[in-house]
Design a protein around this motif. Structure first.
Motif, PDB file in Angstrom:
ATOM      1  N   THR A  49      -2.745   5.654  -2.650  1.00 12.24           N
ATOM      2  CA  THR A  49      -3.838   4.849  -3.175  1.00 12.24           C
ATOM      3  C   THR A  49      -3.890   4.907  -4.699  1.00 12.24           C
ATOM      4  O   THR A  49      -3.256   5.759  -5.322  1.00 12.24           O
ATOM      5  CB  THR A  49      -5.181   5.327  -2.562  1.00 12.24           C
ATOM      6  OG1 THR A  49      -6.247   4.504  -3.022  1.00 12.24           O
ATOM      7  CG2 THR A  49      -5.470   6.780  -2.918  1.00 12.24           C
ATOM      8  N   SER A  50      -4.659   3.990  -5.276  1.00  9.38           N
ATOM      9  CA  SER A  50      -4.887   3.984  -6.724  1.00  9.38           C
ATOM     10  C   SER A  50      -6.118   3.155  -7.013  1.00  9.38           C
ATOM     11  O   SER A  50      -6.514   2.310  -6.201  1.00  9.38           O
ATOM     12  CB  SER A  50      -3.687   3.385  -7.480  1.00  9.38           C
ATOM     13  OG  SER A  50      -3.614   1.993  -7.258  1.00  9.38           O
ATOM     14  N   GLY A  51      -6.724   3.387  -8.160  1.00 14.38           N
ATOM     15  CA  GLY A  51      -7.862   2.571  -8.550  1.00 14.38           C
ATOM     16  C   GLY A  51      -7.420   1.282  -9.205  1.00 14.38           C
ATOM     17  O   GLY A  51      -8.093   0.260  -9.123  1.00 14.38           O
ATOM     18  N   LYS A  52      -6.281   1.316  -9.846  1.00 19.20           N
ATOM     19  CA  LYS A  52      -5.798   0.195 -10.651  1.00 19.20           C
ATOM     20  C   LYS A  52      -4.526  -0.369 -10.030  1.00 19.20           C
ATOM     21  O   LYS A  52      -3.722   0.370  -9.469  1.00 19.20           O
ATOM     22  CB  LYS A  52      -5.518   0.696 -12.071  1.00 19.20           C
ATOM     23  CG  LYS A  52      -5.224  -0.362 -13.123  1.00 19.20           C
ATOM     24  CD  LYS A  52      -5.166   0.299 -14.493  1.00 19.20           C
ATOM     25  CE  LYS A  52      -4.917  -0.718 -15.600  1.00 19.20           C
ATOM     26  NZ  LYS A  52      -3.537  -1.229 -15.581  1.00 19.20           N
ATOM     27  N   GLY A  53      -4.344  -1.676 -10.115  1.00 13.46           N
ATOM     28  CA  GLY A  53      -3.129  -2.287  -9.616  1.00 13.46           C
ATOM     29  C   GLY A  53      -1.967  -2.099 -10.578  1.00 13.46           C
ATOM     30  O   GLY A  53      -2.153  -1.760 -11.745  1.00 13.46           O
ATOM     31  N   GLY A  54      -0.762  -2.292 -10.073  1.00 14.05           N
ATOM     32  CA  GLY A  54       0.421  -2.256 -10.921  1.00 14.05           C
ATOM     33  C   GLY A  54       0.871  -0.888 -11.377  1.00 14.05           C
ATOM     34  O   GLY A  54       1.571  -0.768 -12.380  1.00 14.05           O
ATOM     35  N   VAL A  55       0.480   0.164 -10.632  1.00 15.85           N
ATOM     36  CA  VAL A  55       0.862   1.519 -11.051  1.00 15.85           C
ATOM     37  C   VAL A  55       2.091   2.035 -10.297  1.00 15.85           C
ATOM     38  O   VAL A  55       2.538   3.156 -10.529  1.00 15.85           O
ATOM     39  CB  VAL A  55      -0.312   2.512 -10.881  1.00 15.85           C
ATOM     40  CG1 VAL A  55      -1.497   2.092 -11.722  1.00 15.85           C
ATOM     41  CG2 VAL A  55      -0.709   2.664  -9.417  1.00 15.85           C
ATOM     42  N   GLY A  56       2.624   1.235  -9.382  1.00 21.71           N
ATOM     43  CA  GLY A  56       3.798   1.668  -8.630  1.00 21.71           C
ATOM     44  C   GLY A  56       3.460   2.263  -7.280  1.00 21.71           C
ATOM     45  O   GLY A  56       4.227   3.058  -6.735  1.00 21.71           O
TER      46      GLY A  56
END
Length: 270
Positions: free
Chosen positions: A8-15
């Protein structure tokens, strides 16, 4: 017993999807029966990175709606005998995901003997992302070494602590891991990126791995072959280290120190 792990991540485009594909493939290469599920309904990128997009007949939503069985929808990876992919739908809305439906799919995967179930979450905190993290036993929080990405990841940690099934039922909390991607030690030295220590100080969760910034990641994605297969690329080796740590092995961090420039490079700015 199966381990359900949300990437998971809060921000898109992090891989994140790149990492889901690499980690799932790496676990399968270690002999672990692994399923990876694309929760990004409406976009569907995981099958592209794994190079199986032409083999998609049925998808996650077809299974939820009982239009196909789980066995019909699962795609067996060509490279890894132990890896299976459940692709997302490109034509449905994220609201097609239901708690009962997702739970039924995860339960069936457990019954089929899968040891690892990797949930590739959409970015942020919309319906698909909340659904992906709700049932997780563990979370790999993926972030870039920049303030906005780390801040958004901190928000995800709060949601894991408050809105997961484990939190609702008062069980042991979701085990959290940090995966730092697109790390460039020289840019850290130049003050253009947060350091590993900076990110750890902000998020305060155990570090699982640091993936260096590398053109090999993009090349691998374009070829439909996860970068973990590339043992000549720093990023591929870093993912291999990450998977070993996930399996309980201790490995030192690599690719986190800037290359020291020799006298001539310093003199001529090389």
């Amino acid at each position: 017993m199966a381990r359900i792990i949300v990437v998971t991540s809060g921000k898109g485009g992090v891989g994140k999807t790149t990492s889901s594909a690499a980690i799932a493939s790496g676990l399968a290469l270690q002999g672990k029966k692994t399923a990876v599920i694309d929760f990004d309904i409406g976009l569907r990128n995981l099958d592209l990175i794994l190079g199986c997009e032409r083999r998609v007949v049925y998808d996650f939503v077809n299974v939820l709606n009982k239009e196909a069985t789980l066995k019909q929808a699962l795609i067996k990876d060509k490279r890894c005998e132990n890896l299976y992919i459940l692709p997302a739908s490109q034509t449905r809305d994220k609201d097609a995901l239901t708690f009962d439906g997702v739970e039924a799919v995860l339960t069936e995967l457990k019954e089929q003997g899968f040891e690892y179930i990797i949930c590739d979450s959409p970015a942020g905190i919309e319906h698909g992302a909340l659904m992906a993290l709700y049932f997780a036993d563990e979370a790999i929080v993926t972030t870039n070494p920049e303030v906005s990405s780390v801040r958004d990841s901190d928000r995800i940690l709060g949601i894991l602590d408050a809105k997961s099934r484990r939190a609702e039922q008062g069980l042991e909390p979701v085990r959290q891991h940090l995966l730092l991607t697109r790390y460039n030690p020289q840019r850290v030295v130049d003050g253009e990126m947060l350091s590993v220590e900076d990110v750890l100080e902000i998020l305060s969760i155990p570090l699982l791995g640091v993936i260096p910034e590398s053109s090999a990641v993009l090349n691998a994605s374009n070829k439909g072959v996860p970068v973990v297969f590339d043992s000549e690329a720093d990023a591929g080796l870093a993912y291999q280290d990450t998977i070993a740590r996930l399996l309980g092995e201790e490995r030192p961090l690599r690719f986190v120190q800037a290359e020291k420039k020799g006298f001539l490079k310093r003199l001529f700015g090389g």
